[in-house]
Design a protein around this motif. Sequence first.
Motif, PDB file in Angstrom:
ATOM      1  N   TRP A  37      61.640  63.443  32.318  1.00 39.67           N
ATOM      2  CA  TRP A  37      60.556  63.936  31.468  1.00 39.67           C
ATOM      3  C   TRP A  37      60.843  63.639  29.998  1.00 39.67           C
ATOM      4  N   TYR A  38      62.104  63.298  29.670  1.00 42.28           N
ATOM      5  CA  TYR A  38      62.468  63.040  28.275  1.00 42.28           C
ATOM      6  C   TYR A  38      62.332  61.548  27.993  1.00 42.28           C
ATOM      7  N   CYS A  39      61.231  61.166  27.385  1.00 42.11           N
ATOM      8  CA  CYS A  39      60.960  59.766  27.082  1.00 42.11           C
ATOM      9  C   CYS A  39      60.481  59.661  25.643  1.00 42.11           C
ATOM     10  N   VAL A  40      61.278  59.057  24.795  1.00 42.36           N
ATOM     11  CA  VAL A  40      60.915  58.925  23.387  1.00 42.36           C
ATOM     12  C   VAL A  40      60.024  57.706  23.193  1.00 42.36           C
ATOM     13  N   GLY A  41      59.183  57.772  22.181  1.00 43.44           N
ATOM     14  CA  GLY A  41      58.291  56.668  21.886  1.00 43.44           C
ATOM     15  C   GLY A  41      58.943  55.632  20.984  1.00 43.44           C
ATOM     16  N   GLN A  42      58.207  54.577  20.706  1.00 44.60           N
ATOM     17  CA  GLN A  42      58.681  53.513  19.839  1.00 44.60           C
ATOM     18  C   GLN A  42      57.616  53.191  18.802  1.00 44.60           C
ATOM     19  N   TYR A  43      58.049  52.632  17.691  1.00 46.73           N
ATOM     20  CA  TYR A  43      57.102  52.187  16.691  1.00 46.73           C
ATOM     21  C   TYR A  43      56.403  50.921  17.193  1.00 46.73           C
ATOM     22  N   PRO A  44      55.132  50.715  16.833  1.00 46.35           N
ATOM     23  CA  PRO A  44      54.421  49.520  17.279  1.00 46.35           C
ATOM     24  C   PRO A  44      54.987  48.259  16.625  1.00 46.35           C
ATOM     25  N   PRO A  45      54.747  47.108  17.211  1.00 44.52           N
ATOM     26  CA  PRO A  45      55.300  45.860  16.684  1.00 44.52           C
ATOM     27  C   PRO A  45      54.970  45.595  15.220  1.00 44.52           C
ATOM     28  N   ALA A  46      53.814  46.057  14.747  1.00 41.72           N
ATOM     29  CA  ALA A  46      53.437  45.790  13.359  1.00 41.72           C
ATOM     30  C   ALA A  46      54.413  46.421  12.369  1.00 41.72           C
ATOM     31  N   LEU A  47      55.129  47.468  12.789  1.00 44.83           N
ATOM     32  CA  LEU A  47      56.061  48.156  11.895  1.00 44.83           C
ATOM     33  C   LEU A  47      57.504  47.676  12.053  1.00 44.83           C
ATOM     34  N   ARG A  48      57.756  46.763  12.979  1.00 42.55           N
ATOM     35  CA  ARG A  48      59.130  46.326  13.210  1.00 42.55           C
ATOM     36  C   ARG A  48      59.789  45.718  11.978  1.00 42.55           C
ATOM     37  N   PRO A  49      59.081  44.895  11.174  1.00 40.09           N
ATOM     38  CA  PRO A  49      59.734  44.359   9.969  1.00 40.09           C
ATOM     39  C   PRO A  49      60.188  45.453   9.012  1.00 40.09           C
ATOM     40  N   LEU A  50      59.423  46.539   8.926  1.00 40.56           N
ATOM     41  CA  LEU A  50      59.808  47.661   8.065  1.00 40.56           C
ATOM     42  C   LEU A  50      60.983  48.423   8.650  1.00 40.56           C
ATOM     43  N   ILE A  51      60.924  48.743   9.937  1.00 42.57           N
ATOM     44  CA  ILE A  51      61.983  49.517  10.581  1.00 42.57           C
ATOM     45  C   ILE A  51      63.304  48.749  10.564  1.00 42.57           C
TER      46      ILE A  51
END
Length: 229
Positions: free
Chosen positions: A109-123
Amino acid sequence: GDDLAKSPHMARIGNSIFRDMCPGDPTCSQFGFLDRHGTPTPMMAESLLYKLHSHGQRPGVKVDPALFREVYTSRFKKVRIYKVLQVSKRSKQWVADPKHRICDAPGSWYCVGQYPPALRPLIARRINFAQLEDFNKRRDDAADKYVKTYMDHMSGKRSAADLGNLDAPREYFEVPWDVPDEEYDDAPETAAEDDDPKKKKKTTAATTTTDDGAPAEPAAAKRMALLTP
């Protein structure tokens, strides 16, 4: 007013992760006010925080109407709520897709989300936060130098040259509007987990069937379904 007075500390926290926010100045002294009347520095005046807070309250301060819509302001303007416009539907769909979440174990039940591809250069430009008191992690020379510079600035050990030019133009990171379709195919982390034969075996072993032969939902999924309105 009080929120803005505390906001330089928020800038310091942000700069500890993204060092180009306040280059060479861990205390972000350029982000603040010039006098007791609340005259903002150029960096403060350009910030989204200042514009959201002072929109319509200070002469000439407005948010971009193409990106934000004011939907509520309390009587004494202590609470302000805006609706964010032009949100990428493709990014929202990508984030909402369960296959792009990272679970600590199959069926968990513990599943963390991810940032979308458009934000990958920033992250990709961030420096992960770490507690100074965490003696289990070894800090490098750059981290020690950053902390020393911060403490020196906070104690007043700095010259006028350290503050830089308050009127100097700043460069800001812009999230690209157009992202190639292949960037939205699959998250690398999810693809790597799917290729792990050990995790495939565990997933297969945990699968059961119903009376009609159809695959049964994992117990965790059933529990989540009961909790979902």
